[in-house]
Design a protein around this motif. Structure first.
Motif, PDB file in Angstrom:
ATOM      1  N   THR A 132       0.821  -1.214   0.000  1.00  0.00           N
ATOM      2  CA  THR A 132       0.000   0.000   0.000  1.00  0.00           C
ATOM      3  C   THR A 132       0.856   1.265   0.000  1.00  0.00           C
ATOM      4  O   THR A 132       0.623   2.190  -0.779  1.00  0.00           O
ATOM      5  N   PHE A 133       1.859   1.271   0.861  1.00  0.00           N
ATOM      6  CA  PHE A 133       2.684   2.477   0.955  1.00  0.00           C
ATOM      7  C   PHE A 133       3.855   2.465  -0.033  1.00  0.00           C
ATOM      8  O   PHE A 133       4.484   3.496  -0.260  1.00  0.00           O
ATOM      9  N   GLN A 183       0.972   2.855  -3.524  1.00  0.00           N
ATOM     10  CA  GLN A 183      -0.022   3.926  -3.372  1.00  0.00           C
ATOM     11  C   GLN A 183      -0.979   3.987  -4.562  1.00  0.00           C
ATOM     12  O   GLN A 183      -1.424   5.054  -4.978  1.00  0.00           O
ATOM     13  N   TYR A 224      -6.102   4.584  -1.318  1.00  0.00           N
ATOM     14  CA  TYR A 224      -5.335   3.458  -0.760  1.00  0.00           C
ATOM     15  C   TYR A 224      -5.367   3.397   0.757  1.00  0.00           C
ATOM     16  O   TYR A 224      -5.259   2.331   1.351  1.00  0.00           O
TER      17      TYR A 224
END
Length: 291
Positions: A159-160, A163, A228
């Motif tokens: 996710t990070f 994104q 996200y």
């Protein structure tokens, strides 16, 4: 009618209600169960619940109508989620009645024998139950737990790092589906090498299906939203719900401590997710990848 106080009459009327509810429920379940021995045990327990009802009627002088909604509820819960779960759930409700029995033992002679019968019923019910779903619960735990720990952590890291919800969903699906086949194959080989009573193919199937179900629930938020951060929060919520529902089911069916199992599984899954989130953030910043 035997003499009792008004408070005792109210207590006995509540017990009568539970006895007639239990009798009707066990009788319906006995007709549903395919195993002749189990069906006979359920019928006998239903008849004994009727006898208990008649004992308390001798004190209260009243008939109590069965709670049809409660009977239907436990019958359908048993049909949908297994006989073990349904009966265990019903027995949890009867624990409150057993407290009343304990209070009445010194005042009403029959209470002690009826309480002993109720405890005997519980032991007999636990001995007779041998459901496939619970027999392969270990395989389901393996599939759920592995998917929760690995994929929740992977999704948090992705996710990070990415994104981008579509890209995260794609990477998560590839990882999850591949891992589900790998886990199912590993469970098949492990069960076969152990030479246990379990069917290796069924063990693999339970593990694989549990893994794919968990993957679907965890990936779904990334397919339904474009933010996200919202997707990640939703995924973590789904993970907690899966852990809660599964552990509640197993805790009731097997008599385990729900709180202890839920906290243990949640802390492991979310702890790995947090660690992966931090690693994903650090690697993304270090490499300078901007997708």
């Amino acid at each position: 009618m035997k003499k009792i106080t008004d408070d005792q009459r109210q207590q006995l009327l509540a017990i009568q209600q539970e006895e007639i509810n239990g009798a009707r429920t066990y009788d319906r379940l006995s007709k549903m169960v395919k195993d002749p021995h189990n069906s006979e045990v359920l019928k006998r327990i239903a008849n004994e619940e009727v006898k208990h009802y008649q004992i308390w009627k001798g004190y209260t002088g009243k008939d109590v109508a069965p709670n049809k909604w409660k009977i239907r509820f436990f019958f359908w819960v048993s049909r949908l989620f297994g006989l073990t779960f349904g009966i265990r759930l019903m027995e949890l409700g009867e624990e409150k009645v057993q407290v009343i029995y304990t209070d009445l033992i010194k005042k009403i002679p029959e209470a002690e024998q009826v309480l002993a019968d109720e405890e005997k019923h519980e032991d007999e019910l636990l001995e007779m139950i041998d459901e496939e779903g619970l027999k392969y619960a270990g395989s389901v735990v393996l599939g759920l737990n592995d998917a929760l720990v690995e994929l929740t952590g992977a999704l948090a890291g992705l996710t990070f790092a990415f994104q981008n919800t579509r890209l995260i969903a794609l990477a998560g699906l590839i990882t999850g589906i591949s891992a589900s086949f790998s886990m199912a194959a590993s469970e098949y080989l492990s069960t076969k090498s152990d030479e246990s009573e379990q069917n290796p193919l069924r063990s693999a199937l339970y593990t694989g299906v549990a893994y794919i179900f968990t993957v679907t629930m965890l990936i779904l938020p990334y397919l339904l939203t474009t933010n996200y951060l919202i997707s990640l929060a939703w995924t973590i919520t789904n993970a907690i719900l899966i852990i809660a529902v599964f552990n509640y089911y197993i805790s009731v069916a097997r008599g385990y401590n729900f709180r202890k199992r839920f906290l243990e599984m949640s802390s492991i899954s979310l702890g790995v997710a947090l660690l992966s989130f931090l690693i994903g953030n650090i690697i993304s910043s270090w490499i300078g990848v901007d997708i």
